[in-house]
Design an enzyme around this catalytic site. Structure first.
Site, PDB file in Angstrom:
ATOM      1  N   SER A 148       0.825  -1.202   0.000  1.00  0.00           N
ATOM      2  CA  SER A 148       0.000   0.000   0.000  1.00  0.00           C
ATOM      3  C   SER A 148       0.862   1.257   0.000  1.00  0.00           C
ATOM      4  O   SER A 148       1.597   1.509  -0.945  1.00  0.00           O
ATOM      5  CB  SER A 148      -0.961  -0.039   1.193  1.00  0.00           C
ATOM      6  OG  SER A 148      -1.983   0.919   1.067  1.00  0.00           O
ATOM      7  N   ASP A 200     -10.107  -4.098  -4.786  1.00  0.00           N
ATOM      8  CA  ASP A 200      -9.488  -3.277  -3.744  1.00  0.00           C
ATOM      9  C   ASP A 200     -10.339  -2.033  -3.483  1.00  0.00           C
ATOM     10  O   ASP A 200     -10.512  -1.197  -4.371  1.00  0.00           O
ATOM     11  CB  ASP A 200      -8.084  -2.854  -4.206  1.00  0.00           C
ATOM     12  CG  ASP A 200      -7.252  -2.243  -3.093  1.00  0.00           C
ATOM     13  OD1 ASP A 200      -7.830  -1.605  -2.204  1.00  0.00           O
ATOM     14  OD2 ASP A 200      -6.022  -2.403  -3.127  1.00  0.00           O
ATOM     15  N   HIS A 232      -7.969  -5.302  -0.493  1.00  0.00           N
ATOM     16  CA  HIS A 232      -6.723  -4.662  -0.094  1.00  0.00           C
ATOM     17  C   HIS A 232      -5.999  -5.582   0.889  1.00  0.00           C
ATOM     18  O   HIS A 232      -5.903  -5.299   2.095  1.00  0.00           O
ATOM     19  CB  HIS A 232      -7.029  -3.312   0.538  1.00  0.00           C
ATOM     20  CG  HIS A 232      -5.862  -2.364   0.533  1.00  0.00           C
ATOM     21  ND1 HIS A 232      -5.294  -1.865  -0.620  1.00  0.00           N
ATOM     22  CD2 HIS A 232      -5.150  -1.826   1.555  1.00  0.00           C
ATOM     23  CE1 HIS A 232      -4.300  -1.061  -0.324  1.00  0.00           C
ATOM     24  NE2 HIS A 232      -4.184  -1.021   1.003  1.00  0.00           N
TER      25      HIS A 232
END
Length: 251
Positions: A148, A200, A232
């Site tokens: 991320s 996501d 995610h």
């Protein structure tokens, strides 16, 4: 091959990942703005190469510790792992609450404005770690990666770094707007690995893909993977491909 230990860790990531549940975004073990010391997992046998890893927003180095333990089999022998901790800072999109972050996020619309000052500061910090490890194994035996926000930092740092790296890993990440304009020649042909879930909800799939498409257009060799139904988080297929990529670029 994905070891059985991956499955239990993946369950943990889906339940605890800050970026998917936001639960850990609102707490921090430190009130200091300085980054804590990195967590190091020594290489098994002779130290031949290094993986430098960056966590996501609100997480810490501890969140990825179990994943990279030798018993999990993700890495080949001889790889030292350096798990970096981001500094604790106010995050605007979360009402100014303090948490670990490599840079501030002003809005969920990342195209509107980026914290260029915070990004640049983190690039300097991560580059210093790369330089330290380069003395031990050489820059061409170093892989940088992250999840991320940490993935975005790994890409930016690698593209700006003046010495050739072995590879770059981005999991559920994205590409900053200024990346291409700041790109140095040293890592223009360094292998990049990018993996993104098509479901996501935090870093939209289209946003992630658009950024890496821009790198591909600029001539950067990006190995792009996507997974239907993945949010995610991480998956067994993803980790298996990550393991293969690391082994290949460090061979």
């Amino acid at each position: 091959r994905v070891h059985g230990g991956f499955e239990s860790m993946l369950t943990w990531f889906r339940q605890q990942s800050v970026c998917s549940s936001f639960r850990k975004m609102f707490s921090s073990s430190s009130s200091s703005g300085a980054a804590d010391a990195a967590v190091v997992i020594p290489a098994t046998g002779e130290h031949k190469s290094t993986l430098i890893w960056m966590h996501g927003l609100g997480d810490s180095a501890a969140g990825f510790y179990d994943l990279f333990l030798p018993a999990e089999g993700l890495l080949p022998p001889g790889v030292k792992v350096v798990l970096l901790n981001a500094p604790v800072r106010p995050i605007t999109v979360n009402g100014g609450m303090r948490m670990r972050g490599w840079y501030d996020i002003y809005s969920m619309d990342r195209l509107r404005k980026e914290d260029e000052e915070g990004i640049a500061q983190s690039v300097v910090s991560v580059s210093a770690v790369i330089d330290q490890e380069s003395i031990l194994v050489g820059s061409n035996k170093i892989v940088v990666g992250g999840f991320s926000q940490g993935a975005a930092m790994s890409v930016r740092t690698a593209l700006e770094h003046p010495a050739k790296l072995a590879g770059v890993i981005s999991l559920s990440g994205y590409v900053f707007q200024k990346n291409i304009s700041l790109m140095q020649e040293a890592n223009r042909v360094t292998p990049f690995f990018a993996y993104h879930g098509e479901s996501d909800p935090v870093v939209p799939f289209a946003y992630g893909k658009e950024g890496f498409d821009s790198l591909i257009t600029a001539g950067v060799p990006v190995e792009w993977h996507s997974e239907r139904g993945l949010g995610h988080s991480l998956s067994p297929k993803e980790l298996s491909l990550v393991s293969s990529f690391i082994a290949r670029v460090l061979a």
